[in-house]
Design an enzyme around this catalytic site. Structure first.
Site, PDB file in Angstrom:
ATOM      1  N   ARG A   1      -5.101  -4.360   5.902  1.00 21.05           N
ATOM      2  CA  ARG A   1      -5.636  -5.691   6.253  1.00 21.05           C
ATOM      3  C   ARG A   1      -7.047  -5.904   5.726  1.00 21.05           C
ATOM      4  NH1 ARG A   1      -4.488  -2.464  10.431  1.00 21.05           N
ATOM      5  NH2 ARG A   1      -6.136  -1.738  11.830  1.00 21.05           N
TER       6      ARG A   1
ATOM      7  N   LYS B   1       9.547  -0.903  14.254  1.00 19.80           N
ATOM      8  CA  LYS B   1      10.121  -0.555  12.933  1.00 19.80           C
ATOM      9  C   LYS B   1      11.225   0.489  13.110  1.00 19.80           C
ATOM     10  CE  LYS B   1       5.936  -1.074  10.112  1.00 19.80           C
ATOM     11  NZ  LYS B   1       4.942  -0.381   9.314  1.00 19.80           N
TER      12      LYS B   1
ATOM     13  N   GLU C   1      10.562  -4.686   4.226  1.00 20.69           N
ATOM     14  CA  GLU C   1      10.626  -6.105   3.829  1.00 20.69           C
ATOM     15  C   GLU C   1      10.290  -6.250   2.346  1.00 20.69           C
ATOM     16  OE1 GLU C   1       9.033  -4.895   6.455  1.00 20.69           O
ATOM     17  OE2 GLU C   1       9.148  -6.259   8.185  1.00 20.69           O
TER      18      GLU C   1
ATOM     19  N   LYS D   1       0.839  -1.200   0.000  1.00 22.55           N
ATOM     20  CA  LYS D   1       0.000   0.000   0.000  1.00 22.55           C
ATOM     21  C   LYS D   1       0.877   1.254   0.000  1.00 22.55           C
ATOM     22  CE  LYS D   1      -3.495   2.399   2.659  1.00 22.55           C
ATOM     23  NZ  LYS D   1      -4.415   2.419   3.780  1.00 22.55           N
TER      24      LYS D   1
HETATM   25  O1  F6P Z   1       3.428  -2.834   9.682  1.00 19.40           O
HETATM   26  C1  F6P Z   1       2.057  -3.070   9.579  1.00 19.40           C
HETATM   27  C2  F6P Z   1       1.562  -2.777   8.211  1.00 19.40           C
HETATM   28  O2  F6P Z   1       1.487  -1.428   8.007  1.00 19.40           O
HETATM   29  C3  F6P Z   1       0.220  -3.443   7.992  1.00 19.40           C
HETATM   30  O3  F6P Z   1      -0.833  -2.726   8.517  1.00 19.40           O
HETATM   31  C4  F6P Z   1       0.206  -3.603   6.525  1.00 19.40           C
HETATM   32  O4  F6P Z   1      -0.752  -4.524   6.107  1.00 19.40           O
HETATM   33  C5  F6P Z   1       1.621  -4.061   6.280  1.00 19.40           C
HETATM   34  O5  F6P Z   1       2.389  -3.327   7.208  1.00 19.40           O
HETATM   35  C6  F6P Z   1       2.147  -3.861   4.889  1.00 19.40           C
HETATM   36  O6  F6P Z   1       2.083  -2.536   4.497  1.00 19.40           O
HETATM   37  P1  F6P Z   1       2.237  -2.123   2.980  1.00 19.40           P
HETATM   38  O7  F6P Z   1       1.112  -2.711   2.218  1.00 19.40           O
HETATM   39  O8  F6P Z   1       2.195  -0.617   2.976  1.00 19.40           O
HETATM   40  O9  F6P Z   1       3.559  -2.637   2.489  1.00 19.40           O
END
Ligand code: F6P
Length: 527
Positions: free
Chosen positions: A247, A492, A194, A188
């Site tokens: 989520r 984080k 990661e 998102k």
């Molecule tokens: O660290 C939690 C979080 O922000 C979740 O709420 C989310 O689903 C996940 O990390 C991944 O986030 P992104 O889709 O922005 O990579």
């Protein structure tokens, strides 16, 4: 607010669950048939009065009003100033959905059509493997659903790489052909460390194999600028708005890998299932509303009876990833310590959610569920029919085991019966007594069962939407924000500052003794 329902729980404590079936209509009175699924919560200590008191709590906390505000596009995610409208992603044949006065549906439909076009092209082309690179909400939903809908998967194979542990991507890439692999970078924010680390490794892998990047990457993100900076052409970027929480995002672009696997038609069936649950949630009175009742039963066990965990036990092997999916959905949403106005909660927040498919769990942790000193409310799930008609006997055994567990939890086995069993085995005297005590099951342990016709795309959509709304109702009653996740931030930040420490490029001087000791150990082995 909770005093009356706690008083009722105390008053009813003397009557066992089994004894409550003296009422011949209990099963019908404490279950609900909606959207083609049956939710049976009769094997709990709930009685009419306590259910009525819980429904009163739902009324006085304004669950229905908050639900309507969510569907109307109000900024109910107050700490981030955002609307919460993942339901718009599955509003296939519904009316307009307004955010700040503008209908968002044309763009939602356009994105869905673009996804379908690409999915069809991929399914008709030479791509054999799709690798979804994402984490949390950008991984758990599609990974769970891909496994759940395996009988419908007639497209490319899908793989899900999430962990920053290089083992994850290394083990996946080892099996793949770079010429026929498509990477779907799902994030998102498009900043998650990661995901971006794994995506860079995928690029380097293509470079190493001498394969051009063009046409090998797709981005799913609400940060289109970052995706473009990353070199993915605009026509291969699928965006979604900030009113879709991570989520809650598998209904839109984050579901693209699933759509490639099962095809746009089956994906739409999944959306239609979610939409049907939305309609039920919106229109059914609270006492006949499945998400509301699922939430209230959960709160009865957690906030009223004090059971801190709940087990999700699907007797459906293809729902093996559902507990992990629900852990994020429920615990990231409702694991909060303060209410909307910043005050400390005066009841426990959402419970610890865990689970595994049955029957496997029976041969592992059910011992504790049956005889341990803690009560674990269990949520069983099972389909009336499987997808393997030739293996009907397996399914009969599966269903029998599912029903047996909820019955065993409720009935238990008393000392007299245990003594009889031991006597029949030849035990006598003190030894008989000792052996018998090990064979006693306290019973009176609560469970619910959700039963559905078959695990189809549509049913999966209903189940996921049911749980989403259950989380919403629990959050509304607790008056917490189920749509932010500040609790993931501190770790984080510290990880960022620790990265140069574990590489030896920065001193660990300002860290605590434990952290310094662990860093020293790592550095010793890094050489
Ligand atoms: O660290 C939690 C979080 O922000 C979740 O709420 C989310 O689903 C996940 O990390 C991944 O986030 P992104 O889709 O922005 O990579």
């Amino acid at each position: 607010m909770w005093d009356e329902v706690k008083r009722l729980a105390g008053a009813g404590a003397g009557k066992s669950i089994l004894a409550r079936f003296d009422n011949a209509n209990r099963a019908a009175e404490f279950s609900l048939n909606a959207a083609g699924m049956l939710f049976d919560y009769s094997k709990t200590q709930l009685d009419e009065q306590s259910r009525a008191a819980l429904l009163d709590i739902a009324r006085t906390t304004g669950v229905a009003e908050r639900r309507d505000a969510m569907f109307a596009g109000h900024a109910i995610n107050e700490t981030e100033g955002r609307a919460v409208l993942h339901t718009a992603l599955r509003n296939l044949d519904g009316g307009p959905v307004l955010v700040d006065g503008a209908d968002v549906m044309p763009e939602v439909r356009d994105t869905l059509d673009r996804m379908a076009k690409l999915a069809d092209d991929v399914r008709a082309g030479d791509v054999t493997d799709v690798v979804n690179i994402g984490i949390g909400g950008s991984d758990l939903g599609p990974a769970m659903a891909y496994l759940a809908l395996k009988p419908y998967a007639d497209g490319p194979r899908c793989h899900f790489v999430s962990n920053v542990d290089g083992a994850d991507i290394a083990d996946t890439l080892r099996t793949l052909d770079p010429e026929t692999t498509l990477f779907v970078v799902a994030s998102k924010t498009f900043t998650t460390i990661e995901t971006m680390t794994n995506a860079r490794t995928a690029k380097a892998w293509l470079d190493d194999k001498g394969v051009r990047h063009e046409g090998r990457f797709v981005a799913l993100s609400s940060n289109k600028e970052k995706a473009a900076e990353w070199g993915i052409s605009e026509d291969r970027v699928f965006g979604f708005a900030d009113w879709v929480g991570g989520r809650y995002s598998m209904w839109g672009p984050i579901g693209l890998s699933l759509m490639m696997a099962i095809g746009p038609k089956a994906f739409r069936s999944f959306l239609r299932g979610g939409q049907e649950m939305d309609r039920h949630f919106l229109s059914a009175p609270l006492h006949e509303n499945m998400p509301v009742l699922l939430a209230l039963v959960g709160m009865w066990h957690n906030q009223v009876m004090g059971h801190a965990t709940r087990a999700v036990l699907p007797y459906d092997n293809r729902l093996a990833r559902l507990p992990a999916y629900l852990q994020q959905l429920e615990m990231e949403s409702n694991g909060k310590g303060v209410s909307m106005d910043g005050r400390t909660l005066d009841v426990p927040s959402g419970p610890v959610v865990w689970g595994e498919p049955g029957t496997n769990g029976q041969h592992a942790f059910y011992q504790l569920i049956h005889q341990g000193t803690r009560v674990v409310p269990c949520e069983f799930m099972v389909a009336a029919t499987g997808h393997e008609p030739d293996l009907g006997h397996h399914h009969d055994l599966l269903v029998a085991n599912c029903l047996a567990q909820s019955e065993a939890l409720m009935r238990g086995r008393g000392l007299d019966e245990a003594r009889e069993i031991c006597a029949a085995k030849g035990f006598e005297g003190d030894e008989l007594e000792r052996q018998a005590r090990h064979r006693v099951f306290p019973g009176d342990r609560p469970s619910t069962t959700l039963i559905y016709p078959q695990l189809t795309p549509e049913i999966l959509g209903k189940i996921v939407a049911l749980y989403e709304h259950r989380v919403f109702v629990e959050g509304a009653i607790l008056n917490i924000n189920s749509f932010d996740q500040w609790g993931v931030e501190l770790g984080k930040e510290l990880a960022k500052s620790l990265e140069p420490v574990v590489t030896g490029d920065a001193p660990a001087g300002d860290k605590d003794g434990s952290t310094r000791q662990l860093v020293d150990y790592v550095l010793l082995y890094r050489g």
